[in-house]
Scaffold this active site. Structure first.
Site: not given
Length: 350
Positions: A172, A315
């Site tokens: 994310e 991430e």
């Protein structure tokens, strides 16, 4: 994925026990000490059960990165403002993020998705809204938007399946998303925000206290129902969390293993498992995030992380870091001779 396939009924079946038993037998026949690779052996058995095939392959790996902005950033819960979300999202398009660089080394293809960034970006767009609203002043989004975010994640899993990917990783990007994740976890686990909220991207002690109070205020104002994960997601969650919850649900629906990253990913997994408990069987944890609530979520999900590195980058970096380890274990599973092949007496379980 056709729109007609989108509903609130998520059909998830159990693991294939026959494939798991065959995989277990193969591990027992390999010419090495029994259970010598520990829980990594069970990870392969779990994947066999997920896919229904003891000939396990995860050669094609996809990292799905959900990118979205969070209105609660207005409350000063992060060191940076929301403009950073769009900058880093565009860096994904150019392969310039930490997760992209690690993925290149690990043989993982990266699929960033703009599910809710507040400006136009360069990545694939499946935008539900231009960011969420400030949950400290009212619901972050409507229930319909929360549902749409989940379906965007299911679509992402479906697209990857159609492209032949054999394992999905979750990641994310969204300034303020440790705040929304902490709020979701606080409600779903019935914990005070202080117990599940960390400093995110480097808050001071004073900033942490402010962040905890903002979460407390948002919960008190919106009164999310802890028995209704969709209501919790809508009132105090984020579009990225909803999208990742959909990836976990989609992986289970399409029988693809899904690797959980850090705290935001774990919050999404918690939402998905409360919507459909069978989803838990399809999730592989990667690491123990440095965020305070991570261990509580892992305990609730019955998961034990493979990596303990103190990572908290997000991430999808933790999920990516697990891949070389699984590849090495699979190399043993596929190619190591059995006891008959090297003419020594097999170990016996005692």
């Amino acid at each position: 994925m056709e729109k007609t396939e989108e509903s609130n009924s998520f059909k998830v079946t159990g693991l294939d026990q026959t494939s798991m038993e065959r995989c277990q037998r193969r591990w027992m026949q390999i010419a090495k000490p029994l259970y010598g690779l520990g829980r990594l052996e069970y990870a392969i058995i779990q994947i066999a059960g997920i896919t229904g095939n003891e000939k396990v392959s995860i050669d094609k790996k996809a990292l799905i990165v959900m990118c979205a902005d969070n209105g609660v950033v207005e409350e000063g819960v992060s060191q940076t403002d929301s403009s950073v979300t769009a900058v880093v999202t565009d860096n994904f398009a150019e392969g310039k993020t930490s997760a992209c660089l690690m993925s290149r080394r690990a043989g993982v293809d990266v699929f960033p998705i703009d599910i809710g960034v507040q400006t136009k970006t360069k990545v694939y767009e499946d935008k539900v809204a231009w960011g969420t609203r400030n949950m400290a002043k009212g619901p972050a989004m409507s229930k319909k938007e929360a549902q749409e975010a989940i379906h965007a994640g299911i679509r992402a899993a479906w697209r990857c399946r159609e492209l032949g990917y054999q394992i999905l990783l979750t990641g994310e990007m969204g300034i303020g998303n440790t705040t929304t994740s902490s709020a979701v976890v606080s409600v779903l686990l019935g914990k005070d925000p202080k117990e599940v909220t960390g400093k995110g991207a480097g808050l001071s002690d004073e900033g942490l206290l402010r962040k905890q109070q903002v979460i407390r205020t948002a919960i008190q104002r919106n009164r999310p129902d802890p028995q209704d994960p969709l209501d919790v997601l809508a009132k105090v969650g984020g579009l990225d969390i909803g999208g990742l919850a959909g990836v976990f649900l989609g992986g289970a629906m399409y029988r693809i293993p899904v690797v959980m990253d850090g705290f935001i990913s774990a919050a999404a997994a918690l939402v998905a498992c409360q919507i459909e408990p069978k989803v838990s069987d399809y999730i592989l944890p990667s690491h123990l995030s440095g965020e305070g609530g991570m261990s509580l979520v892992l305990k609730e999900l019955g998961k034990e992380p493979f990596l303990h590195c103190g990572m908290k980058l997000g991430e999808g970096t933790g999920a990516v870091a697990l891949m070389p380890l699984l590849d090495m274990v699979l190399e043993v599973y596929r190619h190591m001779p059995d006891f008959d092949g090297i003419q020594i007496e097999a170990y016996q379980p005692l």
